[in-house]
Design a protein around this motif. Sequence first.
Motif, PDB file in Angstrom:
ATOM      1  N   ASP A 176       0.832  -1.209   0.000  1.00 24.44           N
ATOM      2  CA  ASP A 176       0.000   0.000   0.000  1.00 24.44           C
ATOM      3  C   ASP A 176       0.865   1.257   0.000  1.00 24.44           C
ATOM      4  OD1 ASP A 176       1.015   0.218   2.551  1.00 24.44           O
ATOM      5  OD2 ASP A 176      -0.927   0.415   3.542  1.00 24.44           O
ATOM      6  N   ARG A 177       2.146   1.107  -0.339  1.00 19.31           N
ATOM      7  CA  ARG A 177       3.025   2.275  -0.335  1.00 19.31           C
ATOM      8  C   ARG A 177       4.138   2.103  -1.350  1.00 19.31           C
ATOM      9  NH1 ARG A 177       4.524   1.892   5.748  1.00 19.31           N
ATOM     10  NH2 ARG A 177       2.301   1.452   5.694  1.00 19.31           N
TER      11      ARG A 177
ATOM     12  N   THR B 194       3.632   0.412  -5.201  1.00 16.48           N
ATOM     13  CA  THR B 194       2.291   0.445  -4.623  1.00 16.48           C
ATOM     14  C   THR B 194       1.327  -0.385  -5.472  1.00 16.48           C
ATOM     15  OG1 THR B 194       2.755   2.682  -3.885  1.00 16.48           O
ATOM     16  CG2 THR B 194       0.450   1.990  -3.842  1.00 16.48           C
TER      17      THR B 194
ATOM     18  N   GLU C 199       2.127  -2.097   5.974  1.00 12.51           N
ATOM     19  CA  GLU C 199       2.614  -1.886   4.603  1.00 12.51           C
ATOM     20  C   GLU C 199       1.792  -2.595   3.530  1.00 12.51           C
ATOM     21  OE1 GLU C 199       6.816  -2.628   4.303  1.00 12.51           O
ATOM     22  OE2 GLU C 199       7.193  -1.838   6.308  1.00 12.51           O
TER      23      GLU C 199
END
Length: 265
Positions: free
Chosen positions: A153-154, A158, A230
Amino acid sequence: MWYLYVLQCNDASFYTGITNDVPRRLAEHQAGRGARYTRIRLPVRLLAAWRYPDRSAATQAEAAFKKLRRAAKQSRVESRRPFLGAPFAFEVLDDPQPQRFCMRCGGPLEIHIRDAEPLWVCTLCGWRHYRNAKPCAGALILRDGCVLLIRRDREPYTGFWDIPGGFLRADELPQDGAIREAREETGLDVQIVALLGFYLDSYVYQGEHSPTLNIYFVTTATGEPVVGDEADAFRWFPLDALPEQIAFAHAPQVLADLRTWLEGQ
Ligand SMILES: [Zn+2]
């Protein structure tokens, strides 16, 4: 000096060429006078360059590079390791080196080439800044022939599927790091079954590339995973039905090796 250089075009494709003047050649491409291919794919970005002693060596390197598959090209570009014996030309990039000043005295660094690898040496105190790979550990969590992947998610990558893992702490063994990262990222307490292998890659953080040495363990776990740090999702993937988008250039090879390992059990 002649350079093999690699551009990324605005459609994410690679363009490869040779030149004895990288800044001039890059400016020609940006102005639409470099090549027909790049003219309709502007702007381009200089991703990588390697330095060769003469035109013939650069031409040979160009032919070899063009034969690589895209994933292999990407890996070469990101790792910034020598290509066909030639050092990566850090000095022609916009972000030429991980640090510009000595971490001991603050003096300016200069690049020396030693054993075909760049070495940054402080011009004031002489301290040599060796650029070693950072060690990372990952846990390949297996269950019923499937591997557990998490969706990042980053940045970087991503939305790509990822193997639970991360950077080792200064006082941590790889197996302990793999267990810790698995717990943080999946909630599972894994048991290590085997060491799968070692893989080189690079990690881009705030525009700077750090080489990484990635160590993977085959593991099992009981219980159900949870969405951890994460990530925004997890999923068990059969090894013959892996997702298209997998984070980090080296990871597809890890999963291919995992499949080979599992077939040998
Ligand atoms: Zn210094």
